[in-house]
Design a protein around this motif. Structure first.
Motif, PDB file in Angstrom:
ATOM      1  N   THR A 196     -28.132 -35.057 -52.831  1.00 34.46           N
ATOM      2  CA  THR A 196     -28.399 -34.800 -51.418  1.00 34.46           C
ATOM      3  C   THR A 196     -29.540 -33.806 -51.245  1.00 34.46           C
ATOM      4  O   THR A 196     -30.332 -33.920 -50.320  1.00 34.46           O
ATOM      5  CB  THR A 196     -27.144 -34.238 -50.743  1.00 34.46           C
ATOM      6  N   ARG A 256     -18.612 -28.167 -53.530  1.00 30.29           N
ATOM      7  CA  ARG A 256     -19.922 -28.379 -52.901  1.00 30.29           C
ATOM      8  C   ARG A 256     -19.968 -27.719 -51.536  1.00 30.29           C
ATOM      9  O   ARG A 256     -20.919 -27.915 -50.797  1.00 30.29           O
ATOM     10  CB  ARG A 256     -20.183 -29.861 -52.705  1.00 30.29           C
ATOM     11  N   TYR A 257     -18.928 -27.054 -51.172  1.00 30.56           N
ATOM     12  CA  TYR A 257     -18.893 -26.406 -49.882  1.00 30.56           C
ATOM     13  C   TYR A 257     -19.957 -25.316 -49.873  1.00 30.56           C
ATOM     14  O   TYR A 257     -20.159 -24.668 -50.886  1.00 30.56           O
ATOM     15  CB  TYR A 257     -17.493 -25.817 -49.684  1.00 30.56           C
ATOM     16  N   PRO A 258     -20.644 -25.007 -48.797  1.00 29.49           N
ATOM     17  CA  PRO A 258     -20.492 -25.588 -47.472  1.00 29.49           C
ATOM     18  C   PRO A 258     -21.389 -26.800 -47.173  1.00 29.49           C
ATOM     19  O   PRO A 258     -21.048 -27.563 -46.303  1.00 29.49           O
ATOM     20  CB  PRO A 258     -20.897 -24.429 -46.558  1.00 29.49           C
ATOM     21  N   LEU A 259     -22.524 -26.957 -47.837  1.00 32.74           N
ATOM     22  CA  LEU A 259     -23.458 -27.952 -47.316  1.00 32.74           C
ATOM     23  C   LEU A 259     -23.500 -29.242 -48.126  1.00 32.74           C
ATOM     24  O   LEU A 259     -24.065 -30.222 -47.682  1.00 32.74           O
ATOM     25  CB  LEU A 259     -24.875 -27.365 -47.248  1.00 32.74           C
ATOM     26  N   GLY A 260     -22.960 -29.228 -49.343  1.00 36.64           N
ATOM     27  CA  GLY A 260     -23.050 -30.435 -50.145  1.00 36.64           C
ATOM     28  C   GLY A 260     -24.405 -30.602 -50.806  1.00 36.64           C
ATOM     29  O   GLY A 260     -24.664 -31.620 -51.436  1.00 36.64           O
ATOM     30  N   LEU A 261     -25.273 -29.608 -50.633  1.00 36.95           N
ATOM     31  CA  LEU A 261     -26.602 -29.705 -51.239  1.00 36.95           C
ATOM     32  C   LEU A 261     -26.564 -29.231 -52.679  1.00 36.95           C
ATOM     33  O   LEU A 261     -27.359 -29.647 -53.504  1.00 36.95           O
ATOM     34  CB  LEU A 261     -27.598 -28.837 -50.468  1.00 36.95           C
TER      35      LEU A 261
END
Lengths: 685, 322
Positions: B36, B161-166
């Motif tokens: 991502t 992967r919290y918070p953004l999943g990036l």
């Protein structure tokens, strides 16, 4: 590496879908002002469908269904009248895809695509509007987009505010780094040219003067441009912001040239260089340096104190002493100009140019022509004649009004001069030039702005649309083009103060606008503050380009090489990272541990390096015995340190003594670690 | 295994030594970008090109802001794992082929709240936890087993992967815990009598207070079953008496390794395990005889587990030696 497939397989939760829909709406709403409005119902339709599917009320649309819906949308776009190859079309297509995507968002991956497209659309919004309001809305959209990104990652439905707050915090922490990038990243010149948004309405002064035009402008309190003087500010009545020159009169309307040519051709016809202008000038008086930030108008006309002899920025000289933008002003344009307002222009005027300034329709307005001849016959000189005409406006009962009666006949000049006698700058300038030309004196109308509002706080001048004005230039031998403003004869307050004062009795100032700051005095200070904010925004944010960047860097750091820039960015990045570590609470390791425990822990690790491990069940006392037996050379030191520690833990001394005991423990520890080091050296060699 | 893989395994072994309690910190947590974030970089690039072409300061700002968001996401994702403390609590035994269950306590050392953390041994058995501030939670993790004996689960994966999943932050934890895996319970088709050593009632010992054979009459004691009250005698004499019975331990069994006629150590162990379960279900007393080990007859839950554990840990070398 664990990159488990659960992310790819995991579907979007119901809450996540709601967040996504909210973010899509927030992003698309402002774009509806510029692009087809029906895109919003399309979004609501497809998101509604998806929500119904998630609730189990409806079926997922099949491939054929999606194809049909998709092609319907594209057909609607092609018939909507947007040019095929244009930014509008690209933006609309992006919006359409953005709206449709929610039909098939099932996995987190799809949702991520939607959110990233949302960020792009925020960028598209900035192509259409660069105001502070747009920027603030952009920040809001980013927060919602980021919050929905968080909502997609969390499995449970947290309170809305929690996600928003976290997103806000993240974006806030990003700011210093973003500003670093913004300030230091080198700016590039455009790689290729694009057709700019074409659907924008043209605003401000146009290239035709029919009496209605300026009246329309006088009803708008939008800013036209802002000026910052390097030196002393000229007097209010000297502020004639010259824009267009109107040479041709067809009996009703004044235009730039005989055949009504489009602005682009006018630009090529008029464009000239600096030397041409300088050759036709006789410099007098002192130069005036000032910088101007023009608001977007979607037109090429620029306004300045004439004549301009030096331009810093992207603009060109015109043959009639005007300046023009090289392309239509689509975003705020900043220029630094040097003018000599007292210089003589075109002292020698070639005959064909004189002819251009003497043009009149072959027929019409007989009484005016006759009046011109009569007055000329009575006047000994040309300037005497001009003065007579000017005085006539003052001595006869002419009225300055923004609500002139509609002129009924085709002989508009006659009707104005002899019967109605009510009008504003356009009427006076038009009739004045007509009389001049009828008497054989070259004259022309100049359209632009006059005056402006001084902002004390920001130390700059704002020229609004309602400052729009028309005046005249008359060519006199040995003097060249001389400015005459007949409006001054009728309504001197208009020139010396402003329009509001000139029409205060009539009450027609901004009468079309129900709610405007400029109308009410008590709101004026707020308005000025807002305007200076806007000016700062234009100057420092939007105006921050390659040129201003290199100036700033020069001022701050002197000569900057690429390596130096990289070093500066790296060190700033380091500082910002530390800031983040501290603010996120990652810098502290053992926040609650008392100093004596910290020392004891260090003591244990010290011994661990010697191969003596302390089992969790061992008391300090037992451990000390073990360590002493293993390191007989240090037995006494280990024992005293441990005893001190035990004493501090289990029978703590009075407050006043505890500090001293702690200090003692520290010195014991230091001597112990020294002893261990020496021990290691002796055993090592 | 390639040399690189072995080296990596060794390194991981050193980096994550077994322990009962593990707190994730800077040395334990790894942070890498996900696909991502590559997509985000593409978006940033598009925005940057837009900014260059339209000379738009705002779009420059937007693209830089997104880039900064990617960087700050590293810190936030790391923060979501850092300070996470796992404590091994207990494990429950299982039969080979089933899943062993381990119980862990998860908390944050500083009491911060944590979201969407996935813990498990393999991608299939991940448990997702959310940890509100100042709380701890107990989780049960299962791991598939194949062989009897002690089962040591591998390194735990902890992923978030919290918070953004990036960004994905992950760590390993080698928790010092093990579980007993019993042999698969599988009966072999054999003569049932062969396993019953003493099947005649003659040799059985009397077990008092039984229910089967009449022994005599005694005075009533509180707690005697009403069914055993000698009602006829009561009607005759008016004294309450109780009939007493005895059981002969005819059903007492020995589950004996040596009596098994078929071959194969694992087969024998599986058969014995199945018999243990059978006897336990029938609430009989049974003893276990393995080469070198004898468990005296008894009954009950604890006895069953003891027998199964002995079977699970049975080492064949000793038997051959005997």
């Amino acid at each position: 590496m664990p990159d488990p497939g659960y992310m790819r397989r995991s579907p979007v939760t119901y809450t996540g879908m709601l967040w996504l829909l909210a973010a899509q709406l927030v992003v698309m709403l402002p774009l509806a002002f510029y692009l087809p409005v029906w895109l919003i119902p399309v979004l609501l339709f497809s998101a509604g469908w998806r929500l119904r599917v998630m609730q189990g009320h409806m079926e997922q649309p099949g491939t054929i269904g999606i194809l049909i819906i998709g092609s319907l949308g594209i057909i609607a776009l092609t018939v909507s009248g947007i040019p095929r190859v244009s930014l509008d079309m690209m933006a609309s297509l992006l919006m359409l895809g953005f709206a449709y995507k929610s039909l098939e968002v099932i996995q987190r991956r799809d949702a991520m695509v939607v959110i990233l497209t949302g960020y792009l659309l925020v960028g598209v919004l900035f192509l259409y509007s660069q105001s502070i309001l747009a920027a603030l809305y952009g920040v809001f959209s980013m927060t919602v987009l980021t919050a929905s990104m968080i909502a997609l990652q969390s499995s449970k439905s947290t309170v809305m505010l929690v996600n928003l707050r976290l997103a806000g915090l993240m974006l806030l922490l990003c700011l210093p780094l973003m500003i670093t990038f913004f300030v230091f990243t080198p700016r590039f010149s455009p790689l290729w040219t694009f057709t700019l948004p074409s659907s924008q309405a043209k605003t401000g002064m146009t290239d035709r003067l029919t009496p209605g035009d300026i009246a329309r402008l006088s009803q708008s309190d939008e800013p036209a441009f802002r000026v910052n003087f390097a030196g002393e500010r000229p007097a209010q009545k000297a502020l004639y912001w010259r824009g267009l020159v109107l040479n041709h009169f067809d009996g009703k309307t004044w235009t730039q040239f005989a055949d009504d040519i489009d602005p682009e051709s006018v630009k090529t016809v008029l464009k000239t260089n600096e030397y041409n202008i300088k050759n036709r000038l006789v410099k007098k008086g002192s130069g005036l340096r000032y910088s101007v930030i023009y608001e977007k108008t979607a037109q090429p006309w620029l306004f300045a104190l004439s004549p301009v002899v030096d331009i810093q920025g992207d603009a060109a000289f015109g043959r009639d002493f005007r300046i023009m933008a090289r392309k239509n002003v689509m975003e705020p344009l900043q220029l630094t100009l040097l003018s000599y307002p007292l210089a003589l222009r075109d002292v020698i005027l070639p005959p064909w140019r004189q002819q251009l300034a003497l043009q009149l329709p072959s027929q019409g307005n007989p009484r005016s022509r006759q009046l011109a001849q009569e007055l000329l016959a009575k006047s000994p000189t040309k300037s005497h004649f001009i003065q007579t005409v000017m005085n006539r406006y003052r001595t006869q009962d002419f009225y300055y009004t923004l609500r002139p009666p509609v002129l009924q006949t085709t002989d508009t000049i006659d009707e104005f001069l002899f019967s109605s006698r009510r009008g504003f700058c356009a009427h006076y300038a038009g009739s004045f030039v007509f009389l001049m030309r009828a008497a054989g004196i070259p004259a022309r109308i100049v359209a632009g702005y006059q005056g402006g509002e001084w902002n004390e706080k920001g130390n700059y001048l704002t020229v609004h649309q309602y400052d729009a004005h028309a005046w005249t230039e008359v060519w006199l031998e040995n003097q060249g083009w001389v400015r005459f403003d007949p409006t001054l004869m009728v309504a001197p307050q208009r020139i010396e103060q402003n329009l509001q004062t000139a029409v205060s009795e009539e009450g027609s100032f901004l009468e079309g606008q129900l709610l405007t700051f400029a109308k009410y005095n008590w709101l004026n200070s707020i308005r000025k503050r807002l305007d200076s904010g806007q000016y700062a925004w234009r100057k420092f944010v939007l105006g921050y380009n390659g040129e201003t960047q290199s100036q700033l860097m020069q001022r701050l750091f002197g000569k900057l090489s690429l390596l130096k820039t990289a070093l500066i960015i790296a060190s700033l990045f380091f500082v910002i990272s530390l800031l983040w570590l501290v603010s996120l609470g990652l810098a502290r390791r053992h926040p609650q541990e008392a100093p004596e425990h910290q020392l004891y822990r260090r003591f244990c690790t010290l011994l661990e390096k010697q191969g003596i491990h302390r089992a969790p069940s061992q008391t300090p006392h037992n451990f000390a015995q073990l360590a002493a037996s293993r390191l007989p050379a240090l037995a006494s030191e280990i024992q005293t340190f441990t005893n001190n520690y035990i004493q501090l833990c289990y029978s703590p001394p009075e407050d006043s003594d505890s500090h001293a005991t702690l200090q003692r423990l520290k010195t014991r520890f230091n001597s112990l670690s020294k002893a261990i080091k020496t021990l290691r050296k002796t055993t090592g060699t | 295994m390639t040399p690189w893989k072995t080296a990596r395994q060794q390194w991981l072994q050193r980096r994550f030594p077994p322990s009962r309690e593990i707190t994730l910190g800077l040395r334990q947590v790894f942070v890498i970008p996900t696909a991502t974030s590559a997509a985000l970089l593409v978006a940033v690039l598009i925005l940057f090109l837009m900014a260059v072409n339209f000379q738009s300061a705002l779009i420059y700002g937007l693209s830089f802001w997104l880039l900064a968001l990617l960087v700050v996401a590293i810190f936030f994702t790391y923060r979501n794992l850092s300070g996470l403390t796992l404590t091994a609590l207990r494990s429950s035994p299982c039969f080979a082929g089933e899943k062993a269950v381990f119980e862990l306590r998860v908390e944050d050392i500083a009491g911060r709240s944590k979201q969407a953390i996935f813990i498990g041994w393999s991608d299939e058995d991940l448990v997702e936890i959310d940890l509100p501030a100042d709380t701890s939670t107990l989780i049960k993790l299962s791991a598939p087993t194949r062989q009897r004996g002690y089962f040591h689960p591998g390194r735990l994966q902890i992923v978030s992967r919290y918070p953004l999943g990036l960004i994905v932050a992950f760590s390993y934890a080698q928790l010092d815990m093990k579980s007993i895996v019993y042999p698969v319970a599988r009966l072999q088709p054999v003569n049932e009598q062969a396993t019953l050593v003493h099947s005649s009632s003659e040799g059985g010992a009397e077990v008092p207070r039984g229910t089967t054979d009449f022994d005599g009459v005694r005075n009533y004691q509180a707690g005697d079953s009403p069914r055993h009250i000698h009602w006829k005698n009561y009607a005759r004499t008016g004294n309450i008496t109780t009939k007493s019975f005895v059981d002969f331990s005819v059903h007492e069994r020995w589950l004996d390794w040596d009596t098994l006629s078929f071959a194969g150590i694992e087969n024998k162990l599986s058969h014995l395990a199945a018999r243990v379960l059978q006897c336990h279900q029938e609430q009989q007393e049974y003893g276990l005889k393995l080469p070198g080990t004898t468990l005296q007859p008894d009954q009950g839950e604890a006895h069953m587990h003891r027998c199964l554990t002995t079977l699970a840990l049975y080492a064949p070398e000793t038997s051959e030696h005997a």
